[in-house]
Design an enzyme around this catalytic site. Structure first.
Site, short mmCIF file in Angstrom:
data_model
loop_
_atom_site.label_atom_id
_atom_site.label_comp_id
_atom_site.label_asym_id
_atom_site.label_seq_id
_atom_site.Cartn_x
_atom_site.Cartn_y
_atom_site.Cartn_z
N HIS A 188 1.09 5.00 -2.27
CA HIS A 188 0.62 5.90 -3.35
C HIS A 188 1.84 6.55 -3.98
CE1 HIS A 188 -3.62 5.84 -1.85
NE2 HIS A 188 -2.98 5.52 -0.72
N HIS A 204 0.84 -1.21 0.00
CA HIS A 204 0.00 0.00 0.00
C HIS A 204 0.87 1.25 0.00
CE1 HIS A 204 -4.03 1.83 1.30
NE2 HIS A 204 -3.19 2.85 1.29
N GLU A 241 -11.08 3.49 7.37
CA GLU A 241 -10.03 4.37 7.90
C GLU A 241 -10.75 5.50 8.66
OE1 GLU A 241 -8.05 6.70 4.92
OE2 GLU A 241 -6.30 7.15 6.16
N HIS A 258 -9.84 1.45 -0.37
CA HIS A 258 -9.67 2.06 0.95
C HIS A 258 -11.03 2.02 1.66
CE1 HIS A 258 -5.95 3.54 -0.70
NE2 HIS A 258 -5.68 4.31 0.34
N ASP A 318 1.93 3.82 3.12
CA ASP A 318 0.89 4.69 2.56
C ASP A 318 1.51 5.86 1.77
OD1 ASP A 318 -1.78 5.21 2.12
OD2 ASP A 318 -2.23 5.95 4.14
N ASP A 319 1.96 6.91 2.46
CA ASP A 319 2.55 8.11 1.83
C ASP A 319 3.74 8.51 2.71
OD1 ASP A 319 0.24 8.73 -0.14
OD2 ASP A 319 -0.79 8.56 1.77
#
Ligand code: MCF
Ligand code: ZN
Length: 334
Positions: free
Chosen positions: A20, A18, A201, A198, A279-280
């Site tokens: 981005h 996961h 969350e 997603h 994630d980021d």
């Protein structure tokens, strides 16, 4: 946990599901491009040079603002290289990345192919130089709405293959419902793509249930709020659905107040397939190495637990079987 043990855990090879692609961009890289192209990025960075955002919704708009500097396929090739360098430095041997035709050619299939070609070439070079393997998951953006998602799904279907291996959705979970995107997910499934979205969350367990029932995904991005309904947790375990858990992201964005209070351990104990991702990473001041080390410090996990996490990630990876075998041998070799 002693220092030597933490060092050993940080040095383990890792599988990340996961990530981005623009969210992996080092701030320096984005600032450099902004300068080259004279793009005004006021408000995107803090004084210390890191990304600036107040909360989740603001994070989404800063993410999109930073992405404005990425204008050409060549920019995405450079981005891919920069992101993979960071991943490899953290011990990642295999990653899947979310990429979006919204940012790469405005959902035009012809333009999308050019962006994709550039990213794939950069990934091939990184594989040759650093050994890291990358695959792509075409991703629609929830707050852009179902109509744009259909165009994105068409780009995905047209380019499905051994590099584009999945279809997913990110963005603002508080906009619309999972089922609004069922048409797009059906199109992607029919093109042979594997599915993730997603969910769970910002909204609770019901959102996770809808992702499974209405979109028939086999993986869930985050999904952690399923913990609010233990019958659902058991259902996820029984169905073998994999959660792409991003602990550092959840704590930094305020889904949970601390790693200690994060449900990752409870989910594992109850039999859910759990994986760990960033994630980021620069947005959340993390790396895959940091995630492993922080989890070890917080929950006392050792090599055995992280080996199991890597194995869950590899089992749930969307790549073909030959690639899975290659990665398996890399995990075992170290
Ligand atoms: O997982 C985090 C937070 N939750 C939801 N969405 C995103 C996250 N990081 C990026 N995204 C979204 C965002 O809308 O994914 C898109 C961004 O524009 C990029 S997909 C290549
Ligand atoms: Zn995400």
């Amino acid at each position: 946990m002693d220092e030597e043990k933490l060092e050993q855990i940080g040095a383990l090879p890792k599988v990340e599901l996961h990530l981005h692609i623009e969210g992996g961009a080092p701030p320096k890289f984005i600032r450099g491009l902004a300068q080259e192209k004279s793009v005004d990025l006021t408000g995107v960075f803090q004084d210390d040079g890191s990304y600036a955002y107040r909360d989740f919704v603001h994070f989404l708009s800063v993410y999109e603002a930073a992405t404005q500097v990425l204008k050409t396929p060549e920019d995405y090739a450079r981005l891919t290289t920069a992101v993979l360098e960071e991943c490899a430095a953290s011990g990642v041997v295999y990653a899947e990345t979310f990429i979006s035709p919204d940012f790469c050619g405005g959902r035009d299939v012809g333009a999308w192919r050019e962006y994709l070609h550039a990213m794939q070439e950069a990934a091939d070079r990184a594989e040759a130089q650093m050994g890291i393997i990358l695959r792509g998951i075409v991703t629609c953006i929830r707050h852009f709405g179902p109509h744009k998602a259909k165009e994105t799904a068409l780009c995905a279907a047209e380019t499905a293959g051994d590099w584009i291996v999945g279809f997913g959705m990110g963005g603002d979970e508080n906009q619309g419902r999972q089922r609004d995107f069922a048409y797009s997910f059906d199109m992607a499934r029919e093109a042979g793509l594997r599915l993730t979205t997603h969910a769970g969350e910002w909204r609770g367990a019901q959102e996770v249930r809808e992702a499974v029932e209405d979109l028939r995904v086999e993986r869930i991005g985050h999904g952690v709020r399923c913990i609010e309904d233990l019958a659902l947790v058991d259902d996820l375990a029984e169905k073998g659905i994999t959660l792409e858990v991003c602990p550092g992201s959840n704590v930094t964005l305020g889904v949970y107040p601390s790693l200690r209070q994060h449900p990752i351990e409870k989910l594992m104990e109850r039999g859910v397939k759990v994986t760990v991702s960033t994630d980021d990473p620069p947005f959340f001041h993390t790396t895959m190495r940091d995630e492993f080390v922080n989890l070890s410090k917080t929950f006392g996990w050792g090599v055995e637990e992280f080996t199991a996490l890597n194995q869950s990630a590899l089992d749930a990876a969307f790549c073909d079987e030959a690639t899975r075998k290659t990665i398996q041998s890399r995990l075992e070799a170290k």
